[in-house]
Design a protein around this motif. Sequence first.
Motif, PDB file in Angstrom:
ATOM      1  N   VAL A   1      38.923  35.655  88.862  1.00  0.00           N
ATOM      2  CA  VAL A   1      38.262  36.055  87.541  1.00  0.00           C
ATOM      3  C   VAL A   1      38.097  34.916  86.502  1.00  0.00           C
ATOM      4  O   VAL A   1      39.256  34.385  86.177  1.00  0.00           O
ATOM      5  N   CYS A   2      36.912  34.700  85.996  1.00  0.00           N
ATOM      6  CA  CYS A   2      36.827  33.840  84.923  1.00  0.00           C
ATOM      7  C   CYS A   2      36.866  32.477  85.212  1.00  0.00           C
ATOM      8  O   CYS A   2      37.038  31.592  84.289  1.00  0.00           O
ATOM      9  N   SER A   3      37.080  32.074  86.587  1.00  0.00           N
ATOM     10  CA  SER A   3      37.133  30.584  86.883  1.00  0.00           C
ATOM     11  C   SER A   3      36.087  29.852  86.416  1.00  0.00           C
ATOM     12  O   SER A   3      36.280  28.817  86.030  1.00  0.00           O
ATOM     13  N   GLN A   4      35.036  30.247  86.599  1.00  0.00           N
ATOM     14  CA  GLN A   4      33.704  29.460  86.181  1.00  0.00           C
ATOM     15  C   GLN A   4      33.139  29.917  84.756  1.00  0.00           C
ATOM     16  O   GLN A   4      33.242  31.042  84.320  1.00  0.00           O
ATOM     17  N   PRO A   5      32.694  28.852  84.095  1.00  0.00           N
ATOM     18  CA  PRO A   5      32.272  29.164  82.599  1.00  0.00           C
ATOM     19  C   PRO A   5      31.217  30.275  82.579  1.00  0.00           C
ATOM     20  O   PRO A   5      31.340  30.923  81.625  1.00  0.00           O
ATOM     21  N   GLU A   6      30.256  30.562  83.554  1.00  0.00           N
ATOM     22  CA  GLU A   6      29.293  31.469  83.516  1.00  0.00           C
ATOM     23  C   GLU A   6      30.046  32.929  83.693  1.00  0.00           C
ATOM     24  O   GLU A   6      29.803  33.787  82.716  1.00  0.00           O
ATOM     25  N   GLU A   7      30.940  33.192  84.270  1.00  0.00           N
ATOM     26  CA  GLU A   7      31.409  34.343  84.421  1.00  0.00           C
ATOM     27  C   GLU A   7      32.286  34.763  83.162  1.00  0.00           C
ATOM     28  O   GLU A   7      32.423  35.739  82.539  1.00  0.00           O
ATOM     29  N   PHE A   8      33.070  33.864  82.705  1.00  0.00           N
ATOM     30  CA  PHE A   8      34.097  33.735  81.536  1.00  0.00           C
ATOM     31  C   PHE A   8      33.294  34.141  80.403  1.00  0.00           C
ATOM     32  O   PHE A   8      33.613  35.238  79.607  1.00  0.00           O
ATOM     33  N   CYS A   9      32.102  33.418  80.196  1.00  0.00           N
ATOM     34  CA  CYS A   9      31.388  33.575  78.945  1.00  0.00           C
ATOM     35  C   CYS A   9      30.815  35.071  79.026  1.00  0.00           C
ATOM     36  O   CYS A   9      30.641  35.813  78.162  1.00  0.00           O
ATOM     37  N   GLY A  10      30.234  35.446  80.396  1.00  0.00           N
ATOM     38  CA  GLY A  10      29.551  36.677  80.573  1.00  0.00           C
ATOM     39  C   GLY A  10      30.302  37.660  80.335  1.00  0.00           C
ATOM     40  O   GLY A  10      29.860  38.894  79.794  1.00  0.00           O
ATOM     41  N   LEU A  11      31.558  37.708  80.699  1.00  0.00           N
ATOM     42  CA  LEU A  11      32.742  38.835  80.506  1.00  0.00           C
ATOM     43  C   LEU A  11      32.857  39.063  79.192  1.00  0.00           C
ATOM     44  O   LEU A  11      32.867  40.014  78.513  1.00  0.00           O
ATOM     45  N   LEU A  12      33.026  38.072  78.257  1.00  0.00           N
ATOM     46  CA  LEU A  12      33.406  38.031  76.836  1.00  0.00           C
ATOM     47  C   LEU A  12      32.049  38.755  76.138  1.00  0.00           C
ATOM     48  O   LEU A  12      32.261  39.398  75.307  1.00  0.00           O
TER      49      LEU A  12
ATOM     50  N   VAL B   1      36.297  22.458  87.740  1.00  0.00           N
ATOM     51  CA  VAL B   1      35.451  22.314  86.505  1.00  0.00           C
ATOM     52  C   VAL B   1      35.980  21.539  85.459  1.00  0.00           C
ATOM     53  O   VAL B   1      37.392  21.655  85.219  1.00  0.00           O
ATOM     54  N   GLU B   2      35.611  20.401  84.915  1.00  0.00           N
ATOM     55  CA  GLU B   2      36.408  19.655  84.015  1.00  0.00           C
ATOM     56  C   GLU B   2      36.670  20.490  82.744  1.00  0.00           C
ATOM     57  O   GLU B   2      35.789  21.291  82.240  1.00  0.00           O
ATOM     58  N   PRO B   3      37.806  20.519  82.309  1.00  0.00           N
ATOM     59  CA  PRO B   3      38.113  21.351  81.081  1.00  0.00           C
ATOM     60  C   PRO B   3      37.151  21.009  79.949  1.00  0.00           C
ATOM     61  O   PRO B   3      36.719  21.850  79.108  1.00  0.00           O
ATOM     62  N   GLN B   4      36.687  19.805  79.788  1.00  0.00           N
ATOM     63  CA  GLN B   4      35.953  19.480  78.687  1.00  0.00           C
ATOM     64  C   GLN B   4      34.358  19.847  78.758  1.00  0.00           C
ATOM     65  O   GLN B   4      33.832  20.518  77.997  1.00  0.00           O
ATOM     66  N   ASP B   5      33.919  20.162  80.179  1.00  0.00           N
ATOM     67  CA  ASP B   5      32.519  20.869  80.243  1.00  0.00           C
ATOM     68  C   ASP B   5      32.929  22.290  80.040  1.00  0.00           C
ATOM     69  O   ASP B   5      31.975  22.966  79.411  1.00  0.00           O
ATOM     70  N   PHE B   6      34.200  23.019  80.581  1.00  0.00           N
ATOM     71  CA  PHE B   6      34.094  24.374  80.023  1.00  0.00           C
ATOM     72  C   PHE B   6      34.234  24.615  78.721  1.00  0.00           C
ATOM     73  O   PHE B   6      33.704  25.611  78.087  1.00  0.00           O
ATOM     74  N   ILE B   7      34.898  23.694  77.811  1.00  0.00           N
ATOM     75  CA  ILE B   7      35.099  24.142  76.671  1.00  0.00           C
ATOM     76  C   ILE B   7      33.427  24.002  75.804  1.00  0.00           C
ATOM     77  O   ILE B   7      33.175  24.904  74.965  1.00  0.00           O
TER      78      ILE B   7
END
Length: 294
Positions: A165-176, A198-204
């Motif tokens: 859950v929320c591993s990928q940026p699209e899902e984490f952003c989508g959930l919020l 996913v590189e943390p800088q890209d997720f940020i």
Amino acid sequence: MRLVTTTEKTAELFGDEESVRILAQAGFDAIDWGFFEMAAGKGVWCTDNWKEHALHLKELGEEYGIGFVQAHAPFPSSYGKEPEDSVVKERILRSIHAAALMGIRNIVVHPVQHRVYAKERKRLWEENLEFYRSLIPYCEEYGIRVCAENMWQYDNKRRYIVDSVCSQPEEFCGLLDALDSPWIVGCLDLGHCALVGVEPQDFIRAMGKDRLQALHVHDVDYLHDCHTLPFTRNLNWEAVTRALAEIGYEGDFTFEADSFYEGFPPQLVPDACKLMERTGRYLVELIQAYAAGK
């Protein structure tokens, strides 16, 4: 930007009160309190004296000049069966109340992830919307925000870490975005990002300033959830700090790196805390320098 660290190892080694003193003397601005032992039904937080203990710790922090600004609820957040799920929910709610009594602004509550993500992603999405929405009335009552966190699972057959859950940026952003509540915000675990590719800088950058309100800072080797001190494994800390500066991150810089203390005899752990504090100051200074265009 306040420099914060967790209490998992120091509280285990020295007790709650001494942990507060050690972290204050190490120079941290504030504490991320861990309610970890509650998961097993152990410790003072599972007794009738939990409110008194919360207020006592707050007073102790004021005495030592260190605040409480973040917390970590007991985890996992679900088991997929009763009565276990009802029990853990009650413990999570108690930790939220206790954190609020301590003056804490953010408490990290893991998503529910008792199902195999690869097979039941949609169901987990729906369950997490329901789960986090159920926490909002308590957030409003106690004046504290719940932080969702990006997670991972382990494939026992193939023996490596996979998405959850929320591993990928699209899902984490989508959930919020779907929750659309000022009471539910994002805590990005930098190590967890790397573990799922996913590189943390890209997720940020994907989360941006508004969604990203809290951090779990630690280093990993891209294979294991190391939770250790930056610069001891493989994350690119120049890139991470630059990304935080670029989005204008305004939250705290919070270590979740207590595994760094493992192997040190107890007598040296306070000195290891001081090295962690100095490392954190260096990283915060990098963020500030990049934000200033230096």
